[in-house]
Design a protein around this motif. Sequence first.
Motif, short mmCIF file in Angstrom:
data_model
loop_
_atom_site.label_atom_id
_atom_site.label_comp_id
_atom_site.label_asym_id
_atom_site.label_seq_id
_atom_site.Cartn_x
_atom_site.Cartn_y
_atom_site.Cartn_z
N THR A 145 89.61 56.90 13.78
CA THR A 145 88.94 57.04 12.73
C THR A 145 88.51 55.65 11.80
O THR A 145 89.64 54.92 11.77
N ASN A 161 96.54 58.93 4.87
CA ASN A 161 95.86 59.68 6.00
C ASN A 161 96.00 59.05 7.29
O ASN A 161 96.53 59.38 8.33
N ALA A 162 95.70 57.77 7.39
CA ALA A 162 95.93 56.77 8.76
C ALA A 162 97.18 56.92 9.11
O ALA A 162 97.19 57.06 10.23
N PHE A 172 98.03 60.39 10.52
CA PHE A 172 97.37 60.90 11.81
C PHE A 172 97.53 59.79 12.98
O PHE A 172 96.34 60.05 13.90
N THR A 209 97.15 69.73 2.26
CA THR A 209 96.66 70.61 1.56
C THR A 209 94.92 70.66 1.48
O THR A 209 94.40 71.22 1.22
P1 ADP Z 1 95.49 66.59 3.73
O1 ADP Z 1 95.61 65.29 4.55
O2 ADP Z 1 96.13 66.94 2.69
O3 ADP Z 1 95.16 67.42 4.89
P2 ADP Z 1 92.85 65.29 3.27
O4 ADP Z 1 91.67 65.81 2.16
O5 ADP Z 1 93.28 63.77 2.79
O6 ADP Z 1 94.04 66.64 3.39
O7 ADP Z 1 92.18 65.35 4.66
C1 ADP Z 1 91.33 66.50 5.22
C2 ADP Z 1 91.49 66.50 6.58
O8 ADP Z 1 90.77 65.44 7.29
C3 ADP Z 1 93.05 66.36 7.28
O9 ADP Z 1 93.66 67.52 7.22
C4 ADP Z 1 92.50 65.89 8.66
O10 ADP Z 1 92.15 66.70 9.41
C5 ADP Z 1 91.32 64.98 8.20
N1 ADP Z 1 91.44 63.73 8.46
C6 ADP Z 1 91.72 62.84 7.17
N2 ADP Z 1 92.01 61.44 7.59
C7 ADP Z 1 92.09 61.67 8.99
C8 ADP Z 1 92.24 60.35 9.98
N3 ADP Z 1 92.57 59.18 9.33
N4 ADP Z 1 92.36 60.70 11.19
C9 ADP Z 1 92.22 62.09 11.37
N5 ADP Z 1 91.81 62.99 10.75
C10 ADP Z 1 91.78 62.83 9.23
#
Ligand code: ADP
Length: 693
Positions: free
Chosen positions: A414, A323-324, A327, A386
């Motif tokens: 974040t 995720n990091a 984004f 997703t």
């Molecule tokens: P996905 O990455 O498949 O969308 P996740 O459950 O991993 O699903 O994350 C859900 C949401 O949380 C992401 O769509 C995003 O909006 C937010 N998110 C998660 N991690 C981060 C991050 N490190 N920085 C910014 N937004 C984040």
Amino acid sequence: MSDLERLQRKLDRAVAARKQAEVILEKKAIELYNTNQKLKKINSDLEKEINKRSEALIKSEFKYRSIIENMNLGLLEVDLEQNITKAYPLFCQMVGYSEAELMGQNAQDLLVVKDFIPILEEQHILRNKGEGHAYEIQIRRKNGEIIWTMISGAPFLDMEGNVIGSIGIHYDITDRKNMQSELENAKAIAENAQKAETQFLASMSHEIRTPLNAIIGMSHLIHDTNLSLEQKEYMEILLSSANILQSLISDILDISKIDAGTIEVQQRPFDIVQLLKSLERTFQVKLDSKPVNLILNIDATINTLIVGDELLINQVLLNLISNAEKFTKEGLIQVDIQCISKNESEYILRFVVQDSGIGIEEDKIDLIFQQFKQASAEIRETYGGTGLGLAITKKLIGLMGGDIEVTSALNQGTSMSFELKFKNSGIPTKEKQNLSFVNKEYSDVQKPVLVVEDNKMNQKYITKLLQKWNLSFDLAEDGIQAVERTKSKEYAIIFMDLQMPRMTGNEATNIIRTTDNPNKSAPIIALTASTLLSKKQEALSLGMSDFLSKPYNPKGLAEIIDTYIDRSAPKALDESPEEFQFNAQLNVEYLNEMFDGDLEYAKDMFETFLISTPPDFKEIENLLNDEQILEAGRRAHKIKPTFIMVGLDQLGEDLQELEKIASAGKINESIELYKKIKIYFNDHVNLVQSDFE
Ligand code: ADP
């Protein structure tokens, strides 16, 4: 004095005495009258008081009687033998008998449903000891109808404090009980439905995964053939869609397993430092094309193997770092593993993954942990995804006894963190390095092994390793063939895939274990594709000896073989003198894992390293001299993985430090550190060279 005179005097005295007596009498009469008046007053006051109190008593009795009557409670008094001595109207109404019908009858014989007599007898004993309790039993009404009552019983005492009977307050709870049993039924139905759904989801995602792996594998192969530009583009779309589908399916499988409560948190010693290093390698490649620095720090006090679930920790960190990475366009991703406390038996570790990416709005922070939820609609358009990753991550951390915390600011970054407790194995981290040789030699093993596997790619993977290790094997494509083969030949180990057409691994195992054949007690190892190991219990309970979860690596396979194989003189290649070994000052474990005995490949890499690194070093030196400190940091970041690939971990770590302080603009410290690195490099570059001379 004459007699007359004396007489006269006597008379005078008598008159005077009488007068005096009259005065006294009159005084007494007045006193008497006054007292009488007072008494009268007291009497009337007393009467008034008595009247007042009687009135209050009547009122109070009325009040309590009406409360009891309105409370819908049935009162019943019995003697020591349970014979009814008084039944109040509401009780009569409750059981459908008149008071006359009840009087003198034995309450237990007349009213209590047979199954509940033991409860009543128990209560009876308590009551005779003077104790009161509440309990629930079924009562049969006069018309045969059965009702549930809650009874609060209390003993009756005489003036000397002896128990002479008891009083029971009955409350009709039939409706509540009915509702409760309906609820239980509904709950059982819902649970069964949920189980069926989870089962369905799990097997469907499993079934979909196998052909999908083939699609992805084949697409890669086609992609690398001679294709027109247009065809290449189509293949890329195909591949990227298949990859999305694959990760969606594995997420759904994970969620369904977590929800079904079938995930076991393993407790095995593992090396968290190694885990972090391999995560670094994974992400380094991805981040090389982006202006993002990845910094990983681990507390140096973590110097023993911790006991926990390596797979789950890996999955959680993988999700958070992915995720990091996703984004964050530029800047920094930093992973810290801090040691909050440590003693001989336990570690408390804090994991922090922070980035300088797009951030999350404060009111969206709770939302992103829900399934299929993302911070906004634009996120899906721009970044895909997703919305399952964080839901899984949160649940997995929960399973391990922690909770995830988030701090974030829009456009600034974040930070996600959590704390977990681990047992301390006491085994120093280095010891593990000796365990991971995957060059094996099994030519001395007398019996072959049997591989039962229907999927072609999986067959190829395992049989190639077995060939390499000189362990002979037979192949069965499904359960029926497996049963057939085990009838006539004795095997050292049977590797059994679980889900196969015609006959599953479970059924085949059952037949092998229960019919007459030479493999009745052979080790049978379940091969399960379930990443989260929920099949383990199932496999063991079905008579298998152990399990190996797919995808397994050579090391995992070799460990299982070593555990179950019966051989007189075990011989592993790492002990044989003619076998090549990397210089012990290099990270031998990593090099063995990386090149897996392919010396040509290793040589090639080492030569490239020897040619390309000195100019890179020179470059960093020049940049530092020109005070182009940020660029020097970036170069250090770029060449860092090269050192890890030839087993020079210390240099990799020093370069990481250089990258950190250079990015912070500390010029003098950077130059000092560079000098140290250069000396170390010159000392060690020979090690790499000497390995192939
Ligand atoms: P996905 O990455 O498949 O969308 P996740 O459950 O991993 O699903 O994350 C859900 C949401 O949380 C992401 O769509 C995003 O909006 C937010 N998110 C998660 N991690 C981060 C991050 N490190 N920085 C910014 N937004 C984040």
